[in-house]
Design a protein around this motif. Structure first.
Motif, PDB file in Angstrom:
ATOM      1  N   TYR A  46      14.767  -1.791  -5.403  1.00 54.01           N
ATOM      2  CA  TYR A  46      14.849  -0.456  -4.571  1.00 54.01           C
ATOM      3  C   TYR A  46      13.795  -0.025  -3.898  1.00 54.01           C
ATOM      4  O   TYR A  46      13.758   0.182  -2.535  1.00 54.01           O
ATOM      5  N   VAL A  47      12.581  -0.020  -4.596  1.00 49.14           N
ATOM      6  CA  VAL A  47      11.152   0.501  -4.058  1.00 49.14           C
ATOM      7  C   VAL A  47      10.932  -0.491  -3.022  1.00 49.14           C
ATOM      8  O   VAL A  47      10.272  -0.193  -1.740  1.00 49.14           O
ATOM      9  N   LEU A  48      10.972  -1.748  -3.389  1.00 51.83           N
ATOM     10  CA  LEU A  48      10.283  -2.829  -2.272  1.00 51.83           C
ATOM     11  C   LEU A  48      11.254  -3.022  -1.130  1.00 51.83           C
ATOM     12  O   LEU A  48      10.825  -3.579  -0.192  1.00 51.83           O
ATOM     13  N   GLY A  49      12.292  -2.466  -1.152  1.00 56.14           N
ATOM     14  CA  GLY A  49      13.195  -2.509  -0.069  1.00 56.14           C
ATOM     15  C   GLY A  49      12.750  -1.813   1.224  1.00 56.14           C
ATOM     16  O   GLY A  49      12.672  -1.873   2.560  1.00 56.14           O
ATOM     17  N   PHE A  50      11.795  -0.621   0.986  1.00 57.48           N
ATOM     18  CA  PHE A  50      11.092  -0.141   1.972  1.00 57.48           C
ATOM     19  C   PHE A  50       9.860  -0.773   2.528  1.00 57.48           C
ATOM     20  O   PHE A  50       9.572  -0.543   3.622  1.00 57.48           O
ATOM     21  N   ALA A  51       9.174  -1.397   1.570  1.00 51.28           N
ATOM     22  CA  ALA A  51       7.928  -1.838   1.838  1.00 51.28           C
ATOM     23  C   ALA A  51       7.799  -3.557   1.964  1.00 51.28           C
ATOM     24  O   ALA A  51       6.848  -4.084   2.520  1.00 51.28           O
ATOM     25  N   ARG A  52       8.964  -4.283   2.053  1.00 52.28           N
ATOM     26  CA  ARG A  52       8.930  -5.552   2.148  1.00 52.28           C
ATOM     27  C   ARG A  52       9.950  -6.098   3.013  1.00 52.28           C
ATOM     28  O   ARG A  52      11.246  -5.369   3.029  1.00 52.28           O
TER      29      ARG A  52
END
Length: 548
Positions: A46-52
């Motif tokens: 979920y978090v890495l969906g914003f950043a990668r």
């Protein structure tokens, strides 16, 4: 005097609406690592969906699409080609071209060398990347030009264009750390030691601050070449206790609760009844399989009859009706009815306490003086039962199951852990001793090789890669999970899926419970969030999110 009057008039006038350029999201778990290729945890995804941005992902329409690549390879467009491998097997070569202008947050272009490094690290078993089968099959990576690579696979599969967790890693940051000691890399990666380093992120946002276990701050990535994201800052807060998370929503400390890692559905339904139109609610059915993994090398759980007795002593229909308002259908295998390969004729185990007791008798577990069964060696049928601490729905389920199983003569000893410990240590290193309650989230028609093939049992020599946490071994299941992807004809593949589900329902590598629906809770002013209902979470399209 005029200035004073003007000021008073200004103070008396209605305040102009301030543009909303920040968003605070509440979730129930904190990532155990920020490395894209190490460990599989929904909070990290979920978090890495914003950043990668990975090469490919399944969208809200459940179709595979390019994210970091320009064109999805197909046999028709020539970017995928059948070939014969050097050792004479049927293989395929698949070519990906990175999108022009894709850069890491420090301005360094994302190149074929970043894909080469990810491939090299994944091919080294000591690194502990997963899924291991992908890296074993992708036996060669050819750099065609700075933005283009060709992967050569030693088998042809229907999912040849889906790259899953294979995605570029910043070689200019990570390669030296990995080369120093591949086995120690997972504890030395900059993703965990320098999480705010902009060079790690190639998405519309980059991580700018972390409070371990508590919050993650993301801000616009100046190097992002895609559509400009609306929000200047996104803060993700972890509140593992779901009543406390609800309280923070009501107090305005979080703007929304992510359905992917949010409130249990019955808690969201009750909240909607109380708050009326204050928030927007969406209940999204999806490929989310709530189940119990179990240790197959346990003295009792290694016996199929005991596993079947556990299931028959579980009144799943009553639980879903009482706790979830009937919104979460009972599961009879790991394949969701929403998936095109689901078999509606798969064996269904009814709630049957008498039959459960008979199976336990047959397996040599007879009632003791305290009602708990014992085997011939005098060992009690007492099972450690774990889940993610703070998840009210799961903890309620544990209490109900504890009571139900006791009627069959089975004792459940509840011991829960924070999600980041439960997933990163206890499950991935196979430290749980009995039953582990959690959910798998999958992509459409995702072959469960990593959780069912015997070669995917995590072990130290492979640095604990693999997701067959229970240690299930079945020769026919090994063959099916390996060969289903190789069958390109959907009708023939469906027959193989039917057999896989039949084995699952009979052997019970895990205890199926129900298929979850996610409860998304949004502020009324938020638009553009598109829940997918599968493995690829909504933040992969965060640049589309807008405030009204």
């Amino acid at each position: 005097m005029r200035r004073a009057v003007a000021l008073l008039a200004l103070l008396a006038a209605p305040a102009a609406a301030q543009p909303r350029d920040t968003l605070t999201i509440g979730i129930t778990q904190y990532p155990s690592t920020f490395h894209p290729n190490i460990e599989n945890m929904a909070a990290k995804s979920y978090v890495l969906g914003f950043a990668r941005r990975p090469l490919t992902a399944y969208g809200a329409d459940w179709r595979l699409t390019c994210l970091a690549c320009e064109t999805l390879p197909t046999l028709e467009n020539g970017l995928a080609e059948r070939e014969t491998t050097p050792d004479g097997k049927a293989g395929i070569r698949v070519t990906f071209r990175l999108r022009e202008g894709t850069r890491w947050g420090d301005g360094t272009p994302v190149t074929a060398e970043d894909l080469r490094f990810a491939w090299e690290a994944g091919r080294e078993a000591a690194t502990g990347f997963g899924p291991a089968e992908f890296y074993r099959s992708a036996y060669e990576l050819i750099v065609v030009d700075p933005r283009t690579v060709t992967l050569r696979f030693d088998r042809v599969t229907f999912e040849y264009a889906s790259m899953g967790d294979f995605q570029p890693l910043p070689a200019h940051v990570e390669r030296a750390r990995w080369q120093a000691d591949p086995r120690a890399y997972r504890t030395r990666t900059a993703y965990d030691t320098e999480t705010t380093n902009p060079a790690l992120w190639n998405g519309p946002y980059r991580i700018t601050a972390v409070q371990p276990g508590a919050s993650i701050t993301l801000e616009r990535n100046a190097a992002w070449a895609g559509a400009a994201p609306h929000f200047r800052r996104i803060t993700i807060r972890t509140v593992e206790n779901t009543p406390a998370l609800e309280a923070q929503l009501l107090a305005g400390q979080v703007d929304m609760i992510a359905g992917e890692l949010g409130l249990p559905i019955e808690q969201a339904i009750a909240l909607e009844r109380r708050t009326g139109n204050r928030f927007r609610f969406l209940y999204q059915p999806g490929l989310i399989y709530e189940h119990m993994d179990l240790r197959h090398d346990h003295v009792a759980l290694g016996d199929r009859r005991v596993r079947q007795a556990l299931l028959m002593a579980t009144d799943r229909a009553q639980i879903t009706e009482r706790l979830f308002g009937g919104r979460q259908p009972v599961a009879h295998s790991s394949v969701n009815p929403l998936d095109p390969m689901h078999d509606p004729q798969v064996r269904q185990w009814p709630f049957d306490l008498a039959r459960a007791r008979a199976l336990l008798d047959e397996a040599g577990w007879t009632p003791g003086p305290d009602g708990i069964r014992r085997n011939a060696a005098g060992e009690r049928l007492s099972l450690e039962f774990m889940t993610t601490a703070g998840n009210r729905a799961r903890e309620q389920v544990q209490q109900v199951l504890q009571g139900m199983w006791r009627q069959a003569g089975i004792e459940a000893r509840i011991r829960n852990e924070p999600p980041r410990v439960f997933f990163a240590e206890t499950l991935s290193r196979r430290r749980f001793q009995g039953l582990a309650l959690f959910a798998w989230i999958s992509a459409p028609e995702s072959v469960p090789r990593s959780s069912l093939h015997s070669d995917e049992i995590p072990r130290e020599e492979r640095n604990w890669s693999g997701q067959n946490y229970g240690g299930f071994r079945n020769a026919e299941m090994d063959v099916l999970t390996h060969t289903i992807p190789e069958q390109l004809d959907a009708a023939q593949r469906r027959e193989m899926w039917r057999r896989l589900q039949a084995i699952y329902a009979e052997e019970l590598p895990a205890i199926p419970l129900w298929f979850r629906a996610d409860a998304h809770v949004w502020p009324t002013w938020l638009d553009g969030v598109r829940p997918t209902g599968h493995l690829n979470a909504s933040p992969l399209w965060a640049e589309e999110w807008r405030a009204r």
